[in-house]
Design an enzyme around this catalytic site. Structure first.
Site, mmCIF file in Angstrom:
data_model
loop_
_atom_site.group_PDB
_atom_site.id
_atom_site.type_symbol
_atom_site.label_atom_id
_atom_site.label_comp_id
_atom_site.label_asym_id
_atom_site.label_seq_id
_atom_site.Cartn_x
_atom_site.Cartn_y
_atom_site.Cartn_z
ATOM 1 N N GLY A 185 62.524 89.606 -18.803
ATOM 2 C CA GLY A 185 62.302 88.201 -18.430
ATOM 3 C C GLY A 185 61.186 87.570 -19.255
ATOM 4 N N LYS A 239 76.965 87.438 -20.202
ATOM 5 C CA LYS A 239 76.852 88.808 -20.712
ATOM 6 C C LYS A 239 76.477 89.760 -19.570
ATOM 7 C CE LYS A 239 73.737 91.586 -22.194
ATOM 8 N NZ LYS A 239 74.187 92.919 -21.765
ATOM 9 N N THR A 256 61.422 92.313 -15.113
ATOM 10 C CA THR A 256 60.323 91.405 -15.446
ATOM 11 C C THR A 256 59.981 91.516 -16.929
ATOM 12 O OG1 THR A 256 59.497 91.477 -13.203
ATOM 13 C CG2 THR A 256 57.906 90.869 -14.899
ATOM 14 N N GLU A 260 57.756 98.790 -9.765
ATOM 15 C CA GLU A 260 59.128 98.832 -9.280
ATOM 16 C C GLU A 260 59.810 100.101 -9.788
ATOM 17 O OE1 GLU A 260 62.083 96.159 -11.013
ATOM 18 O OE2 GLU A 260 62.800 95.694 -9.008
ATOM 19 N N CYS A 300 66.817 94.614 -6.232
ATOM 20 C CA CYS A 300 65.581 93.926 -6.618
ATOM 21 C C CYS A 300 64.712 93.630 -5.407
ATOM 22 C CB CYS A 300 65.928 92.626 -7.321
ATOM 23 S SG CYS A 300 67.086 91.629 -6.363
ATOM 24 N N GLU A 304 65.408 85.556 -12.457
ATOM 25 C CA GLU A 304 65.384 86.340 -11.210
ATOM 26 C C GLU A 304 64.999 87.753 -11.605
ATOM 27 O OE1 GLU A 304 65.827 85.102 -8.293
ATOM 28 O OE2 GLU A 304 67.017 83.283 -8.544
HETATM 29 P P1 NAP Z 1 67.203 94.611 -17.688
HETATM 30 O O1 NAP Z 1 67.019 95.830 -18.445
HETATM 31 O O2 NAP Z 1 66.171 93.548 -17.766
HETATM 32 O O3 NAP Z 1 68.604 94.013 -18.133
HETATM 33 C C1 NAP Z 1 69.173 92.847 -17.574
HETATM 34 C C2 NAP Z 1 70.171 92.259 -18.545
HETATM 35 O O4 NAP Z 1 69.481 91.779 -19.714
HETATM 36 C C3 NAP Z 1 71.188 93.255 -19.064
HETATM 37 O O5 NAP Z 1 72.416 92.604 -19.239
HETATM 38 C C4 NAP Z 1 70.572 93.673 -20.384
HETATM 39 O O6 NAP Z 1 71.451 94.254 -21.281
HETATM 40 C C5 NAP Z 1 70.025 92.367 -20.873
HETATM 41 N N1 NAP Z 1 68.950 92.463 -21.876
HETATM 42 C C6 NAP Z 1 68.203 93.540 -22.232
HETATM 43 N N2 NAP Z 1 67.309 93.201 -23.188
HETATM 44 C C7 NAP Z 1 67.487 91.891 -23.440
HETATM 45 C C8 NAP Z 1 66.863 90.945 -24.317
HETATM 46 N N3 NAP Z 1 65.847 91.291 -25.122
HETATM 47 N N4 NAP Z 1 67.295 89.671 -24.305
HETATM 48 C C9 NAP Z 1 68.290 89.285 -23.493
HETATM 49 N N5 NAP Z 1 68.926 90.122 -22.655
HETATM 50 C C10 NAP Z 1 68.537 91.412 -22.615
HETATM 51 O O7 NAP Z 1 67.389 94.898 -16.141
HETATM 52 P P2 NAP Z 1 68.363 95.977 -15.490
HETATM 53 O O8 NAP Z 1 67.741 97.306 -15.691
HETATM 54 O O9 NAP Z 1 69.771 95.753 -15.921
HETATM 55 O O10 NAP Z 1 68.308 95.547 -13.969
HETATM 56 C C11 NAP Z 1 67.311 95.962 -13.111
HETATM 57 C C12 NAP Z 1 66.270 94.880 -12.918
HETATM 58 O O11 NAP Z 1 66.882 93.669 -12.457
HETATM 59 C C13 NAP Z 1 65.244 95.232 -11.873
HETATM 60 O O12 NAP Z 1 63.957 94.928 -12.336
HETATM 61 C C14 NAP Z 1 65.623 94.336 -10.695
HETATM 62 O O13 NAP Z 1 64.569 94.075 -9.818
HETATM 63 C C15 NAP Z 1 66.128 93.138 -11.362
HETATM 64 N N6 NAP Z 1 67.004 92.346 -10.484
HETATM 65 C C16 NAP Z 1 66.533 91.157 -9.974
HETATM 66 C C17 NAP Z 1 67.330 90.396 -9.128
HETATM 67 C C18 NAP Z 1 66.839 89.093 -8.568
HETATM 68 O O14 NAP Z 1 67.652 88.334 -8.050
HETATM 69 N N7 NAP Z 1 65.550 88.787 -8.642
HETATM 70 C C19 NAP Z 1 68.621 90.828 -8.806
HETATM 71 C C20 NAP Z 1 69.060 92.047 -9.337
HETATM 72 C C21 NAP Z 1 68.245 92.789 -10.185
HETATM 73 P P3 NAP Z 1 71.641 95.872 -21.162
HETATM 74 O O15 NAP Z 1 72.461 96.079 -19.964
HETATM 75 O O16 NAP Z 1 72.325 96.302 -22.364
HETATM 76 O O17 NAP Z 1 70.258 96.440 -21.074
#
Ligand code: NAP
Ligand code: MG
Length: 482
Positions: free
Chosen positions: A245, A188, A242, A394, A296, A262
């Protein structure tokens, strides 16, 4: 002080878009076919540089998630788990080669859907995604050598959820090792950047991958949650915030699902007085303004040794003045569009908080594109302290905080004073200092005299609230094996 001539500008050099195809509407990719969603719901994906709609995308509801998991299970049991590694490898190599052949198209669509400069999608995201498929294809028939005497076996069906900052690259990080190990996949992508994953679905269909081995379902958080909660998924691989996560960790507690997370980061980038200053300044720029700070592992907390802090800050501001914020499809653009209106609001909120906390703001004086879209000038804050929210939390935007230090012990303490532990950078002429710091900094990845370098052979992942498990390299394989 060096003065920059603001009288002239580069002539526009936009990448052409006439070689790409984006359909007005996208369906779900389940069992090797594009199928309309049972939910009957579609959502818009926008171009953040214009704020305008690019396409309609199907939203997978619970029933659709169930169909995708069933397709993945069937593919796993009926052929994928029985297929010899060298046969699986052929398919993965084919995906890699097709991705290389269609790299231009993928790069343009990545920049249109997500806002990142074409230079980055063209030179980093797409080639690295192909490199991950090549790298893991090579392991598919050598798993017994990678893990001798352990009889490695696939887990089954992997549910994979990716964020919007590196849409295709994160999909490749997840799909390539899963397939190499003999798992099938339901992926997804993020709601704001689904297009390159859907293009990858087309490419996977063209590569004749057996139906159901890879399923790509689009939707928002609820779709991700339904995938996490599905009882027939053996493993969840999540990259994102996080906050989400933690929700996922709770949701699967008590089940026997395997999990890798991650998550977010707040990397320290540490400049010592003996560093090559000009090179370090480039590293700071690359560390935080690269990809609009939507990284990230972005070097969002800068620590400069006091004796060189004035010089570093002056050079940094001069360099910031030369950065071009503009059309992501223009090859001269350094900083593209902020990924969404919501993300721009978050960044603005933090800039306000920082000012209220007494931090001193500096932004480059560049002009921002007019006529829609979401933009932010490269920003830095001095006069901040450890307890400031901009230093602790962050932001995920082009916003840097700068603090100074005197001794090695002091900077290690400050750098480790964060809930995160994803990455860090060290700039110094002394090898011994690098080894000393890399041992004491609590971060999964530490770059020395460089920043934001990635390679399929190197494991990547965090400590503490940055998650657990590693992607990339051999570590990335073991996450998909029992
Ligand atoms: P996010 O809001 O956590 O969303 C990540 C993914 O999870 C999206 O596909 C999102 O769908 C989905 N999601 C949202 N709520 C969920 C739930 N309750 N259960 C399962 N899936 C759910 O993060 P983001 O804003 O897209 O990305 C930014 C974050 O990613 C930052 O914190 C960044 O540091 C982190 N990141 C970490 C790494 C690493 O390797 N450590 C790499 C890249 C990014 P939607 O798109 O519809 O919200
Ligand atoms: Mg979009």
């Amino acid at each position: 002080m060096l003065k920059f001539n603001t009288e002239w500008t580069y002539a526009p050099a936009p990448e052409s878009t006439d070689h790409i195809r984006i359909d007005p509407e996208y369906q779900l990719f389940i069992g090797g076919q594009f199928v309309p969603p049972k939910s009957k719901i579609y959502f818009d994906t926008l171009n953040p540089a214009t704020g305008k709609k690019i396409s309609s995308v199907a939203e997978a509801g619970k029933k659709d998630v169930d169909l995708a998991v069933k397709a993945a299970r069937k593919a796993y049991e009926s052929y994928w788990k029985k297929m010899p590694g060298k046969e699986r490898a052929k398919y993965i190599y084919r995906i890699a080669r097709l991705l290389q052949e269609r790299a231009r198209e993928f790069a343009v669509i990545e920049s249109m859907d997500g806002g990142k400069p074409i230079r980055e999608s063209r030179d980093i995201d797409i080639p690295l995604a192909a490199a991950h498929f090549f790298y893991y294809a090579g392991w598919a028939d050598k798993l017994d050598y990678a893990f001798p005497n352990q009889k490695p076996k696939a887990l089954g069906v992997a549910g994979q959820i990716t964020p919007w900052n590196f849409p295709l690259l994160m999909a490749a990080w997840k799909i390539a090792p899963a397939l190499a190990c003999g798992n099938t996949v339901v992926l997804k992508p993020a709601e704001t950047t689904p297009l390159t994953a859907l293009k990858l679905a087309e490419l996977i269909r063209d590569a004749d991958l057996p139906p159901g081995v890879v399923n790509i379902i689009t939707g928002a958080g609820a779709t991700g949650a339904a995938l996490v909660e599905h009882p027939d998924v053996d493993k969840i691989a999540f990259t994102g915030s996080t906050q989400v996560g933690k929700i996922i960790q709770h949701a699967i507690a008590g089940t026997d699902k395997k999990l890798t997370l991650e998550l977010g980061g707040k990397a320290a980038n540490i400049i010592f007085e003996d560093a090559t200053i000009d090179q370090a300044v480039e590293g700071i720029i690359n560390g935080i303004y690269f990809n609009q700070g939507h990284v990230c592992c972005a070097g969002s907390r800068l620590f400069v040794q006091e004796s060189v802090s004035k010089t570093v800050i002056r050079k940094l501001k001069d360099r910031m003045e030369t950065l071009i914020v503009g059309d992501p499809l223009d090859k001269n653009t350094d900083i593209g569009a902020i990924n969404s209106k919501e993300q721009l609001q978050t960044i603005r909120k933090y800039i306000k908080i920082a000012k209220r906390e007494g931090a001193e703001l500096y932004q480059s004086s560049c002009s921002l594109p007019r006529g829609g879209g979401y933009w932010c000038r490269p920003t830095l804050f001095t006069n901040v302290s450890q307890s400031n929210r901009v230093v602790q939390e962050e932001i995920f935007g082009p916003v840097l905080t700068i603090q100074t230090f005197r001794t090695v012990e002091e900077v290690i303490k400050k750098a480790n004073n964060t809930p995160y532990g994803l990455s860090a950078g060290v700039w110094t002429d002394k090898g011994a200092k690098i080894f000393n710091l890399t041992k004491q900094l609590r971060a999964g990845v530490i770059w020395a005299n460089t920043f934001n370098k990635f390679d399929p052979t190197s494991p990547f992942g965090g400590y503490k609230e940055s998650g657990f498990g590693r992607e990339g390299g051999l570590h990335g394989l073991s996450a998909y094996l029992k």
